[in-house]
Write an enzyme that holds these catalytic residues in place. Structure first.
Site, PDB file in Angstrom:
ATOM      1  N   ARG A 159      40.432  43.865  48.395  1.00  0.00           N
ATOM      2  CA  ARG A 159      39.510  43.394  47.355  1.00  0.00           C
ATOM      3  C   ARG A 159      38.047  43.721  47.680  1.00  0.00           C
ATOM      4  NH1 ARG A 159      43.591  43.636  45.957  1.00  0.00           N
ATOM      5  NH2 ARG A 159      45.047  42.131  45.118  1.00  0.00           N
ATOM      6  N   SER A 229      42.650  35.283  40.106  1.00  0.00           N
ATOM      7  CA  SER A 229      42.504  34.577  41.390  1.00  0.00           C
ATOM      8  C   SER A 229      41.020  34.336  41.658  1.00  0.00           C
ATOM      9  CB  SER A 229      43.059  35.420  42.536  1.00  0.00           C
ATOM     10  OG  SER A 229      44.393  35.744  42.268  1.00  0.00           O
ATOM     11  N   GLU A 326      36.846  35.619  45.271  1.00  0.00           N
ATOM     12  CA  GLU A 326      37.148  37.001  44.908  1.00  0.00           C
ATOM     13  C   GLU A 326      36.297  37.365  43.685  1.00  0.00           C
ATOM     14  OE1 GLU A 326      41.347  38.016  44.661  1.00  0.00           O
ATOM     15  OE2 GLU A 326      40.966  39.186  42.855  1.00  0.00           O
TER      16      GLU A 326
HETATM   17  C1  LIG Z   1      44.527  36.769  34.059  1.00  0.00           C
HETATM   18  C2  LIG Z   1      43.884  37.636  35.115  1.00  0.00           C
HETATM   19  C3  LIG Z   1      44.674  38.226  36.085  1.00  0.00           C
HETATM   20  C4  LIG Z   1      44.088  39.035  37.079  1.00  0.00           C
HETATM   21  N1  LIG Z   1      44.899  39.603  38.011  1.00  0.00           N
HETATM   22  C5  LIG Z   1      44.364  40.379  38.976  1.00  0.00           C
HETATM   23  C6  LIG Z   1      45.209  40.992  39.970  1.00  0.00           C
HETATM   24  O1  LIG Z   1      46.427  40.845  39.961  1.00  0.00           O
HETATM   25  N2  LIG Z   1      44.605  41.751  40.920  1.00  0.00           N
HETATM   26  C7  LIG Z   1      43.251  41.948  40.953  1.00  0.00           C
HETATM   27  O2  LIG Z   1      42.784  42.662  41.851  1.00  0.00           O
HETATM   28  N3  LIG Z   1      42.448  41.394  40.030  1.00  0.00           N
HETATM   29  C8  LIG Z   1      42.960  40.618  39.045  1.00  0.00           C
HETATM   30  N4  LIG Z   1      42.143  40.040  38.107  1.00  0.00           N
HETATM   31  C9  LIG Z   1      40.682  40.237  38.190  1.00  0.00           C
HETATM   32  C10 LIG Z   1      40.150  41.442  37.378  1.00  0.00           C
HETATM   33  O3  LIG Z   1      40.938  41.677  36.239  1.00  0.00           O
HETATM   34  C11 LIG Z   1      40.075  42.718  38.207  1.00  0.00           C
HETATM   35  O4  LIG Z   1      39.287  42.505  39.358  1.00  0.00           O
HETATM   36  C12 LIG Z   1      39.478  43.898  37.433  1.00  0.00           C
HETATM   37  O5  LIG Z   1      39.438  45.041  38.260  1.00  0.00           O
HETATM   38  C13 LIG Z   1      38.069  43.615  36.904  1.00  0.00           C
HETATM   39  O6  LIG Z   1      37.759  44.631  35.964  1.00  0.00           O
HETATM   40  P1  LIG Z   1      36.664  44.393  34.845  1.00  0.00           P
HETATM   41  O7  LIG Z   1      36.530  45.671  34.116  1.00  0.00           O
HETATM   42  O8  LIG Z   1      36.984  43.203  34.016  1.00  0.00           O
HETATM   43  O9  LIG Z   1      35.404  44.113  35.762  1.00  0.00           O
HETATM   44  P2  LIG Z   1      34.237  43.062  35.468  1.00  0.00           P
HETATM   45  O10 LIG Z   1      34.759  41.674  35.628  1.00  0.00           O
HETATM   46  O11 LIG Z   1      33.568  43.396  34.204  1.00  0.00           O
HETATM   47  O12 LIG Z   1      33.266  43.387  36.681  1.00  0.00           O
HETATM   48  C14 LIG Z   1      33.648  43.057  37.989  1.00  0.00           C
HETATM   49  C15 LIG Z   1      32.612  43.616  38.958  1.00  0.00           C
HETATM   50  O13 LIG Z   1      32.630  45.036  38.884  1.00  0.00           O
HETATM   51  C16 LIG Z   1      31.353  45.532  38.482  1.00  0.00           C
HETATM   52  N5  LIG Z   1      31.593  46.636  37.532  1.00  0.00           N
HETATM   53  C17 LIG Z   1      32.456  46.650  36.490  1.00  0.00           C
HETATM   54  N6  LIG Z   1      32.404  47.857  35.870  1.00  0.00           N
HETATM   55  C18 LIG Z   1      31.485  48.600  36.539  1.00  0.00           C
HETATM   56  C19 LIG Z   1      30.972  49.918  36.377  1.00  0.00           C
HETATM   57  N7  LIG Z   1      31.398  50.713  35.398  1.00  0.00           N
HETATM   58  N8  LIG Z   1      30.017  50.356  37.246  1.00  0.00           N
HETATM   59  C20 LIG Z   1      29.573  49.550  38.255  1.00  0.00           C
HETATM   60  N9  LIG Z   1      30.028  48.290  38.446  1.00  0.00           N
HETATM   61  C21 LIG Z   1      30.964  47.814  37.601  1.00  0.00           C
HETATM   62  C22 LIG Z   1      30.660  44.362  37.812  1.00  0.00           C
HETATM   63  O14 LIG Z   1      29.260  44.489  37.883  1.00  0.00           O
HETATM   64  C23 LIG Z   1      31.200  43.190  38.597  1.00  0.00           C
HETATM   65  O15 LIG Z   1      30.482  43.012  39.786  1.00  0.00           O
HETATM   66  C24 LIG Z   1      42.693  39.245  37.091  1.00  0.00           C
HETATM   67  C25 LIG Z   1      41.901  38.647  36.092  1.00  0.00           C
HETATM   68  C26 LIG Z   1      42.487  37.859  35.115  1.00  0.00           C
HETATM   69  C27 LIG Z   1      41.623  37.243  34.051  1.00  0.00           C
END
Ligand SMILES: Cc1cc2nc3c(=O)[nH]c(=O)nc-3n(C[C@H](O)[C@H](O)[C@H](O)COP(=O)(O)OP(=O)(O)OC[C@H]3O[C@@H](n4cnc5c(N)ncnc54)[C@H](O)[C@@H]3O)c2cc1C
Length: 340
Positions: A159, A229, A326
């Site tokens: 992570r 998480s 996380e």
């Molecule tokens: C129901 C649920 C289940 C989940 N299950 C998992 C799982 O099994 N495993 C897991 O690892 N995660 C899980 N997650 C967490 C999340 O979905 C992941 O970490 C995912 O990768 C986040 O992607 P996002 O596009 O929503 O990022 P965001 O939440 O929009 O951003 C997360 C971080 O990344 C940065 N970021 C995003 N896009 C960019 C970009 N283009 N350039 C620079 N920085 C950027 C943001 O600034 C922020 O700091 C879960 C979340 C939910 C709600």
């Protein structure tokens, strides 16, 4: 303060940002960057906002990455899949499977974008983004150019990645695309506990199984807002682990890292500390998975933080282990910790 971020984060926190830009085209970059520079504002890029908690109004620029596009190529042994940063990763997995490209199925239904995937090296059920990453394409705000950061330079870990761990990277790069390198020869990855005593003949069977258990165990943010998480599974030293396992013989643990530490299940620790299904005001922990903090309806960021602190304290008191978030937590201008 101008607009609400409520529809841009899966916790549904109703905080505002000074500016919100939905980035759908590269041509929009100059205007966005001009706003950042002119007012000397901090900025944060969001994909689906599924891994963030805003604790108050954000006094800066929020860029919602909606860059779309998928490109496919191959050589003798590998498929190469380039995803623009705003592509939903689950949709990309489905698209790959329709084209006969297999291997990503353990990552099904994680609600994030391709651009968010490398930041925390997302993963599930024994597979991480880093297993398939070839390079991350970035807009380099310092040198004003598009660049590639090859997987070997991303410092991927559990992570984490260089984008999260190196402060210079945080304000310098915006991820615009990622390229995946997927072996043509499919290898099922079923060493994780959930697959035990089950037989999987095809990638589709693994994909369906992963979707099914995720839907059973995890709350859909559309129904119960959450960010997955909230805490990472902690790594503890061998000594600490030996003491814990003697006292709690049923404690689940996974693997060791390079430092010889052992990873233990944060969800189990929270459950055994008596915090599963906890409700404090409008926030709490999910009844089927204690590791997920939830917004039961109109919770404020302070209510979520209160639950997070309570859980952290209880686990620390019971096991002597500190849980680290996380989820990335943002204050009015910068990232912060649970206790700030
Ligand atoms: C129901 C649920 C289940 C989940 N299950 C998992 C799982 O099994 N495993 C897991 O690892 N995660 C899980 N997650 C967490 C999340 O979905 C992941 O970490 C995912 O990768 C986040 O992607 P996002 O596009 O929503 O990022 P965001 O939440 O929009 O951003 C997360 C971080 O990344 C940065 N970021 C995003 N896009 C960019 C970009 N283009 N350039 C620079 N920085 C950027 C943001 O600034 C922020 O700091 C879960 C979340 C939910 C709600």
């Amino acid at each position: 303060m101008e607009k609400s971020l409520k529809n841009y984060n899966t916790f549904k926190m109703d905080v505002k940002a000074k500016y919100i830009f939905e980035l759908t085209d590269f041509a929009m970059f100059p205007k966005i960057l001009e706003t950042i520079k002119k007012e000397d504002l901090p900025f944060v890029v969001l994909g689906q906002g599924s891994d963030v908690l805003f604790t108050e109004d954000y006094n800066g620029v929020v860029i919602i990455n909606k860059l779309k596009g998928m490109e496919f190529s191959e050589d003798l042994n590998y498929y190469f899949v380039k995803l623009q940063a705003g592509e939903n990763f689950h949709v990309a997995i489905e698209t790959c499977m329709k084209r006969g490209i297999y291997g990503l199925e353990n990552l099904a239904l994680i609600p994030g974008t391709a651009g968010g995937a490398p930041i925390q090296n997302f993963g599930a059920y024994g597979v991480s983004f880093s297993d398939f990453c070839r390079y991350v394409e970035v807009l380099d705000l310092k040198d004003n150019k598009l660049d590639r950061i090859w997987a070997k330079d991303c410092d991927f870990g559990y992570r984490t990645s260089v984008f999260k761990s190196n402060p210079e990277f945080k304000n310098r790069y915006i991820v615009t695309a990622v390229e995946l390198k997927i072996p043509k020869e499919w290898t099922p990855r079923t060493s994780y506990n959930v697959f035990k005593n089950k037989e999987f003949k095809t990638p589709k069977e693994i994909f369906d199984f992963v979707c099914q258990i995720r839907q059973e165990k995890l709350p859909n943010p559309k129904d119960i807002p959450n960010a997955g998480s909230f805490f990472k599974n902690p790594y503890v030293s061998k000594d600490v682990f030996e003491k814990l396992i003697q006292k709690f013989p049923t404690m689940p643990y996974f693997e060791t890292n390079d430092a010889g530490e052992v990873k233990i299940a944060a969800g189990w620790l929270i459950d055994k500390a008596g915090c599963k299904g906890l409700k404090m005001g409008n926030a709490g922990t999910y009844e089927k998975q204690a590791l997920v903090l939830v917004n039961y309806g109109d919770a404020t960021p302070q209510e979520i933080l209160q639950v997070a602190k309570f859980v952290q304290n209880k686990v620390q008191e019971t096991f002597g282990v500190l849980l680290e978030p996380e989820v990335r937590i943002y204050g009015s201008t910068t990232e912060c910790q649970v206790n700030q």
